[in-house]
Write an enzyme that holds these catalytic residues in place. Structure first.
Site, short mmCIF file in Angstrom:
data_model
loop_
_atom_site.label_atom_id
_atom_site.label_comp_id
_atom_site.label_asym_id
_atom_site.label_seq_id
_atom_site.Cartn_x
_atom_site.Cartn_y
_atom_site.Cartn_z
N MET A 247 0.81 -1.04 0.04
CA MET A 247 0.02 -0.10 0.17
C MET A 247 1.00 1.13 -0.15
O MET A 247 0.39 2.17 -0.65
CB MET A 247 -1.00 -0.16 1.26
CG MET A 247 -2.06 1.14 1.18
SD MET A 247 -3.06 0.84 -0.36
CE MET A 247 -2.94 2.87 -0.79
N LYS A 248 2.05 1.09 0.82
CA LYS A 248 3.07 2.40 0.61
C LYS A 248 3.35 2.73 -0.80
O LYS A 248 3.28 3.82 -1.21
CB LYS A 248 4.11 2.24 1.59
CG LYS A 248 5.06 3.31 1.38
CD LYS A 248 4.69 4.59 2.02
CE LYS A 248 5.85 5.73 1.73
NZ LYS A 248 7.15 5.36 2.56
N LEU A 249 3.71 1.65 -1.59
CA LEU A 249 4.11 1.88 -2.75
C LEU A 249 3.07 2.41 -3.91
O LEU A 249 3.27 3.31 -4.58
CB LEU A 249 4.77 0.47 -3.42
CG LEU A 249 6.05 -0.19 -2.87
CD1 LEU A 249 6.55 -1.41 -3.41
CD2 LEU A 249 7.09 1.01 -3.19
#
Length: 296
Positions: free
Chosen positions: A175-177
Site C-alpha cells: 500500500m505504501k508503494l
C-alpha cells in the site's frame, strides 16, 4: 496500556528516524539507538534519555521491539542478514517493525526468516515528513499478524497520528508503494505543467491559485507550490533519488502482480532522467527546473 518497561531499539536515526526517536522519548519509552554514519546528530536524543549501541546484533539481543527506519530493501536486508546483524542477535519474542519503503517480495522473505527464529514482524511504512515525525504525527500503513499489530499499537501511537491496518504481512509495503506512486505521479505531472506554464509566460501565483481552486488542488500542490512561486524547497525535502527508488519498487510490484504499468514506467523514466542530469540528491521540487531546462 503502554508497557514502558519494554526495551525499544531503533536502527536508522536519519531525518525521519530521529523524529520517531524524539516522539518515543517524549512518551517515556526506553530507547536504544544503533550508532552508524547515516544518523542525524544524536546529542539531543541522548540528552532526552536515549542510549546508544554500536552493534546491530547486540541491539537486537536487548530489544523487545526493534524499529527499522532505513532507506529501502538493500539496507533492510543488510542490517538484518549481515554478520553481526539483527538476526544473529535477535532474542525470541522480539518484534521487528520495518518502517522503510521496501519491495514486498523481499518483505515476505524477511518476515519468514524472523518468524523462523522466534521473532515477530510488522511492515509499517510511513507517510508525511520529518516535521510530523518529530511531532508524533506520522501516518502509518501496517501489515502483519493482527494480534501482533494490536500488541504494538501503543508504541506506534507514540509517533503516529493516523494508523491504518492494511492486512497481512506485506500489505503495508504494497500500500505504501501504491500511495507513493500516486503522490510521485501527481508530483511529476504538476512539475511538467509548471515548467510549461513558465515557458508560456503564465504568472506562477496565478497558475497555483487556479489549480488550487479547481481540479489541481491537494497535498501535492501544497508541497510544490512554495517552490513554483518562490523557489522554496523547505517544505518538500524528499530527494529525487528516493523518488526514483520508490518508482523502481512500484514497477517491480506491478510486474510481480502482472499489472499494467505504462504510466508508472513514464514517471520512473522522468525521475531517472532528472537524476542522470545531476539532480539525484536535490529535493523533489527541483524537478520543475529539470523540465524547464530540458528543451532550452
Amino acid at each position: 496500556m503502554i508497557n514502558k518497561q519494554q526495551e525499544i531499539g531503533l536502527i536508522g536515526a536519519g531525518l525521519m528516524g530521529s523524529g520517531i526517536a524524539l516522539s518515543l522519548l517524549r512518551g517515556d519509552h526506553r530507547l536504544t539507538i544503533l550508532e552508524h554514519p547515516g544518523n542525524q546528530p544524536l546529542d539531543a536524543l541522548i540528552k532526552a534519555g536515549a542510549q546508544t549501541c554500536t552493534s546491530a546484533s547486540d541491539l537486537a539481543s536487548r530489544s523487545d521491539v526493534l524499529i527499522l527506519c532505513v532507506t529501502g530493501t538493500p539496507q533492510v536486508e543488510q542490517v538484518l542478514l549481515q554478520e553481526d546483524g539483527v538476526l544473529q542477535g535477535m532474542k525470541k519474542g522480539c518484534t521487528i517493525i520495518d518502517c522503510s519503503t521496501a519491495i514486498p517480495s523481499s518483505t515476505l522473505k524477511i518476515a519468514k526468516l524472523i518468524e523462523d527464529k522466534g521473532g515477530k514482524f510488522l511492515d509499517a511504512p510511513m507517510t508525511r515528513t520529518p516535521k510530523e515525525a518529530a511531532e508524533g504525527r506520522l501516518n502509518l500503513i501496517v501489515g502483519g499478524d493482527a494480534d501482533v499489530y494490536r500488541a504494538c499499537l501503543p508504541i506506534l501511537q507514540s509517533y503516529a497520528e493516523n494508523i491504518t491496518y492494511a492486512g497481512p504481512t506485506g500489505a503495508g509495503h504494497k500500500m505504501k508503494l501504491l500511495h507513493n506512486y500516486v503522490s510521485l505521479g501527481f508530483s511529476v505531472l504538476l512539475a511538467e505543467a509548471a515548467a510549461c506554464a513558465h515557458k508560456a509566460g503564465i504568472d506562477e501565483k496565478a497558475f497555483c491559485e487556479i489549480l488550487a481552486n479547481g481540479g489541481g488542488g491537494g497535498v501535492v500542490l501544497n508541497r510544490l507550490r512554495p517552490f513554483i512561486e518562490s523557489g522554496d524547497t523547505s517544505g518538500f525535502q524528499f530527494s529525487i533519488s528516493n523518488a526514483l527508488k520508490d518508482m523502481t519498487y512500484y514497477c517491480a510490484l506491478a510486474e510481480d502482480q502482472h499489472a499494467r504499468s505504462d504510466i508508472a514506467q513514464s514517471v520512473k523514466t522522468a525521475y531517472s532522467a532528472a537524476a542522470q542530469a545531476g539532480l539525484e540528491q536535490e529535493p523533489l521540487p527541483k524537478i520543475v527546473d529539470f523540465f524547464s531546462s530540458k528543451f532550452d
